[in-house]
Design a protein around this motif. Structure first.
Motif, PDB file in Angstrom:
ATOM      1  N   GLU A  19       0.822  -1.202   0.000  1.00  0.00           N
ATOM      2  CA  GLU A  19       0.000   0.000   0.000  1.00  0.00           C
ATOM      3  C   GLU A  19       0.864   1.264   0.000  1.00  0.00           C
ATOM      4  OE1 GLU A  19      -3.713   1.653   2.705  1.00  0.00           O
ATOM      5  OE2 GLU A  19      -2.770  -0.253   3.149  1.00  0.00           O
ATOM      6  N   ASN A  20       0.308   2.337  -0.537  1.00  0.00           N
ATOM      7  CA  ASN A  20       0.958   3.643  -0.524  1.00  0.00           C
ATOM      8  C   ASN A  20       1.180   4.064   0.931  1.00  0.00           C
ATOM      9  OD1 ASN A  20       1.566   6.353  -0.601  1.00  0.00           O
ATOM     10  ND2 ASN A  20       0.063   6.825  -2.163  1.00  0.00           N
ATOM     11  N   SER A  21       2.378   4.529   1.261  1.00  0.00           N
ATOM     12  CA  SER A  21       2.680   4.865   2.652  1.00  0.00           C
ATOM     13  C   SER A  21       1.819   6.013   3.175  1.00  0.00           C
ATOM     14  CB  SER A  21       4.160   5.201   2.819  1.00  0.00           C
ATOM     15  OG  SER A  21       4.497   6.330   2.051  1.00  0.00           O
ATOM     16  N   ALA A  22       1.454   6.961   2.323  1.00  0.00           N
ATOM     17  CA  ALA A  22       0.617   8.080   2.763  1.00  0.00           C
ATOM     18  C   ALA A  22      -0.768   7.594   3.202  1.00  0.00           C
ATOM     19  CB  ALA A  22       0.484   9.112   1.650  1.00  0.00           C
ATOM     20  N   SER A  23      -1.369   6.698   2.432  1.00  0.00           N
ATOM     21  CA  SER A  23      -2.692   6.185   2.806  1.00  0.00           C
ATOM     22  C   SER A  23      -2.599   5.283   4.033  1.00  0.00           C
ATOM     23  CB  SER A  23      -3.344   5.444   1.644  1.00  0.00           C
ATOM     24  OG  SER A  23      -2.597   4.315   1.294  1.00  0.00           O
ATOM     25  N   PHE A  24      -1.493   4.583   4.169  1.00  0.00           N
ATOM     26  CA  PHE A  24      -1.299   3.731   5.339  1.00  0.00           C
ATOM     27  C   PHE A  24      -1.185   4.579   6.608  1.00  0.00           C
ATOM     28  CE2 PHE A  24       1.209   0.818   8.018  1.00  0.00           C
ATOM     29  CZ  PHE A  24       0.397  -0.281   7.947  1.00  0.00           C
ATOM     30  N   LEU A  25      -0.443   5.679   6.530  1.00  0.00           N
ATOM     31  CA  LEU A  25      -0.313   6.579   7.676  1.00  0.00           C
ATOM     32  C   LEU A  25      -1.649   7.214   8.044  1.00  0.00           C
ATOM     33  CD1 LEU A  25       3.097   8.305   6.973  1.00  0.00           C
ATOM     34  CD2 LEU A  25       2.520   6.899   8.949  1.00  0.00           C
ATOM     35  N   LEU A  26      -2.482   7.503   7.044  1.00  0.00           N
ATOM     36  CA  LEU A  26      -3.803   8.070   7.321  1.00  0.00           C
ATOM     37  C   LEU A  26      -4.647   7.114   8.166  1.00  0.00           C
ATOM     38  CD1 LEU A  26      -4.801   9.821   3.989  1.00  0.00           C
ATOM     39  CD2 LEU A  26      -4.368  10.884   6.202  1.00  0.00           C
ATOM     40  N   LYS A  27      -4.520   5.833   7.905  1.00  0.00           N
ATOM     41  CA  LYS A  27      -5.262   4.848   8.696  1.00  0.00           C
ATOM     42  C   LYS A  27      -4.858   4.931  10.162  1.00  0.00           C
ATOM     43  CE  LYS A  27      -5.973   1.422   5.117  1.00  0.00           C
ATOM     44  NZ  LYS A  27      -5.728   0.042   4.703  1.00  0.00           N
ATOM     45  N   THR A  32      -5.424   7.620  16.182  1.00  0.00           N
ATOM     46  CA  THR A  32      -4.959   8.553  17.210  1.00  0.00           C
ATOM     47  C   THR A  32      -6.134   9.256  17.863  1.00  0.00           C
ATOM     48  OG1 THR A  32      -4.645  10.359  15.632  1.00  0.00           O
ATOM     49  CG2 THR A  32      -2.744   8.961  16.081  1.00  0.00           C
ATOM     50  N   ASN A  33      -7.275   9.320  17.173  1.00  0.00           N
ATOM     51  CA  ASN A  33      -8.451   9.965  17.729  1.00  0.00           C
ATOM     52  C   ASN A  33      -9.227   9.060  18.676  1.00  0.00           C
ATOM     53  OD1 ASN A  33      -7.905  12.260  16.212  1.00  0.00           O
ATOM     54  ND2 ASN A  33      -9.040  11.489  14.467  1.00  0.00           N
ATOM     55  N   LEU A  34      -8.965   7.767  18.632  1.00  0.00           N
ATOM     56  CA  LEU A  34      -9.636   6.841  19.536  1.00  0.00           C
ATOM     57  C   LEU A  34      -9.055   6.985  20.935  1.00  0.00           C
ATOM     58  CD1 LEU A  34      -9.739   3.540  17.466  1.00  0.00           C
ATOM     59  CD2 LEU A  34     -11.614   5.116  17.877  1.00  0.00           C
ATOM     60  N   ASN A  45       5.990  11.955  10.376  1.00  0.00           N
ATOM     61  CA  ASN A  45       6.624  11.634   9.099  1.00  0.00           C
ATOM     62  C   ASN A  45       6.260  10.204   8.699  1.00  0.00           C
ATOM     63  OD1 ASN A  45       7.729  14.212   8.959  1.00  0.00           O
ATOM     64  ND2 ASN A  45       9.570  13.571  10.017  1.00  0.00           N
ATOM     65  N   ASN A  46       7.231   9.352   8.508  1.00  0.00           N
ATOM     66  CA  ASN A  46       6.954   7.961   8.120  1.00  0.00           C
ATOM     67  C   ASN A  46       7.114   6.999   9.291  1.00  0.00           C
ATOM     68  OD1 ASN A  46       6.341   8.503   5.469  1.00  0.00           O
ATOM     69  ND2 ASN A  46       8.455   8.377   4.804  1.00  0.00           N
ATOM     70  N   HIS A  47       6.928   7.484  10.510  1.00  0.00           N
ATOM     71  CA  HIS A  47       7.092   6.649  11.689  1.00  0.00           C
ATOM     72  C   HIS A  47       5.767   6.532  12.436  1.00  0.00           C
ATOM     73  CE1 HIS A  47      11.443   6.750  11.256  1.00  0.00           C
ATOM     74  NE2 HIS A  47      11.301   8.036  10.982  1.00  0.00           N
ATOM     75  N   ILE A  48       5.548   5.355  13.000  1.00  0.00           N
ATOM     76  CA  ILE A  48       4.343   5.092  13.796  1.00  0.00           C
ATOM     77  C   ILE A  48       4.798   4.472  15.106  1.00  0.00           C
ATOM     78  CG2 ILE A  48       2.185   3.811  13.948  1.00  0.00           C
ATOM     79  CD1 ILE A  48       2.247   3.678  10.862  1.00  0.00           C
ATOM     80  N   TRP A  49       4.330   5.045  16.214  1.00  0.00           N
ATOM     81  CA  TRP A  49       4.629   4.513  17.536  1.00  0.00           C
ATOM     82  C   TRP A  49       3.336   3.998  18.145  1.00  0.00           C
ATOM     83  CZ3 TRP A  49       6.789   9.022  15.748  1.00  0.00           C
ATOM     84  CH2 TRP A  49       8.174   9.064  15.705  1.00  0.00           C
ATOM     85  N   LEU A  50       3.374   2.777  18.631  1.00  0.00           N
ATOM     86  CA  LEU A  50       2.262   2.188  19.360  1.00  0.00           C
ATOM     87  C   LEU A  50       2.710   1.986  20.800  1.00  0.00           C
ATOM     88  CD1 LEU A  50       1.191  -0.588  16.834  1.00  0.00           C
ATOM     89  CD2 LEU A  50       0.115   1.629  17.182  1.00  0.00           C
TER      90      LEU A  50
END
Length: 54
Positions: A19-27, A32-34, A45-50
């Protein structure tokens, strides 16, 4: 356990995706709103922290 003696593990995972990284980050930005007691999601940027709490 004494907070001064706790060990924090910061695991890193890498995964190639089709998948496109931009659309993946949008998911993840939607998550983050939950408001959850079990996890928080941060993106930059291109990083995701859980942050998962027991």
């Amino acid at each position: 356990m004494d907070p001064e003696n706790e060990i924090t593990l910061r695991l890193r995972f890498y995964k190639d995706i089709e998948e496109n990284s931009a659309s993946f980050l949008l998911k993840f930005e939607k998550y983050t709103n939950l408001k959850s007691f079990n996890f928080t999601v941060k993106t930059s940027n291109n990083h995701i922290w859980l942050d998962i709490t027991p």
